[in-house]
Scaffold this motif. Structure first.
Motif, short mmCIF file in Angstrom:
data_model
loop_
_atom_site.label_atom_id
_atom_site.label_comp_id
_atom_site.label_asym_id
_atom_site.label_seq_id
_atom_site.Cartn_x
_atom_site.Cartn_y
_atom_site.Cartn_z
N UNK A 298 57.95 33.80 -28.10
CA UNK A 298 58.16 34.81 -28.89
C UNK A 298 59.41 35.36 -29.70
N UNK A 299 60.24 35.40 -28.92
CA UNK A 299 61.67 36.10 -29.70
C UNK A 299 61.94 34.30 -29.92
N UNK A 300 61.98 33.22 -29.48
CA UNK A 300 62.51 31.96 -30.53
C UNK A 300 61.99 32.28 -31.49
N UNK A 301 60.36 32.00 -32.00
CA UNK A 301 59.67 32.10 -33.10
C UNK A 301 59.86 32.49 -34.28
N UNK A 302 60.33 33.91 -33.45
CA UNK A 302 61.37 35.15 -34.89
C UNK A 302 62.23 35.00 -34.82
N UNK A 303 63.53 34.34 -34.39
CA UNK A 303 64.18 33.92 -35.01
C UNK A 303 64.10 32.26 -35.41
N UNK A 304 63.43 31.66 -34.90
CA UNK A 304 63.78 30.44 -36.28
C UNK A 304 62.51 30.89 -37.79
N UNK A 305 61.43 31.80 -37.59
CA UNK A 305 61.02 32.23 -38.55
C UNK A 305 62.70 33.15 -38.87
N UNK A 306 63.03 33.62 -38.84
CA UNK A 306 64.22 34.55 -39.57
C UNK A 306 65.65 33.20 -40.06
N UNK A 307 65.79 32.82 -39.64
CA UNK A 307 66.34 30.66 -39.99
C UNK A 307 65.69 30.19 -41.01
N UNK A 308 64.61 30.17 -41.32
CA UNK A 308 63.45 29.72 -41.90
C UNK A 308 64.03 30.67 -43.15
N UNK A 309 63.79 32.05 -43.89
CA UNK A 309 64.05 32.24 -44.57
C UNK A 309 65.70 32.85 -45.28
N UNK A 310 66.57 32.60 -44.00
CA UNK A 310 67.58 33.10 -44.75
C UNK A 310 67.93 31.35 -45.10
N UNK A 311 67.73 29.50 -45.20
CA UNK A 311 67.46 28.60 -45.70
C UNK A 311 66.93 28.53 -47.09
N UNK A 312 65.35 29.23 -47.01
CA UNK A 312 65.07 29.64 -48.13
C UNK A 312 65.88 30.22 -49.35
N UNK A 313 66.34 31.72 -48.89
CA UNK A 313 67.70 32.21 -49.67
C UNK A 313 68.80 31.66 -50.06
N UNK A 314 69.21 30.74 -49.26
CA UNK A 314 70.40 30.54 -49.51
C UNK A 314 69.84 28.86 -50.60
N UNK A 315 68.42 28.48 -50.63
CA UNK A 315 68.53 27.44 -51.36
C UNK A 315 67.74 28.08 -52.68
N UNK A 316 67.70 29.31 -52.86
CA UNK A 316 67.08 29.96 -53.68
C UNK A 316 68.64 30.27 -54.65
N UNK A 317 69.49 30.84 -53.92
CA UNK A 317 70.69 30.86 -54.30
C UNK A 317 71.13 29.34 -54.49
#
Length: 50
Positions: free
Chosen positions: A1-20
């Motif tokens: 479960x912890x790994x999934x949360x970390x992966x989701x957080x990474x995806x969110x950061x990636x999306x933010x980075x792409x948006x920026x």
């Protein structure tokens, strides 16, 4: 479960980075267009005075 949360957080950061990145590129293009228009307006005024 912890790994999934970390992966989701990474995806969110990636999306933010792409948006920026897209916002940056758009900002650069808009800035270039504005500068070009200002330069053209200045040249047009100088030519118009002659």
């Amino acid at each position: 479960m912890t790994g999934f949360i970390l992966a989701a957080k990474d995806d969110d950061q990636m999306l933010q980075h792409l948006l920026m990145d897209k916002i940056w590129k758009m900002g650069i293009i808009v800035g270039a267009v504005i500068i070009a228009l200002v330069v053209m307006a200045i040249i047009y005024r100088k030519v118009g005075r002659r």
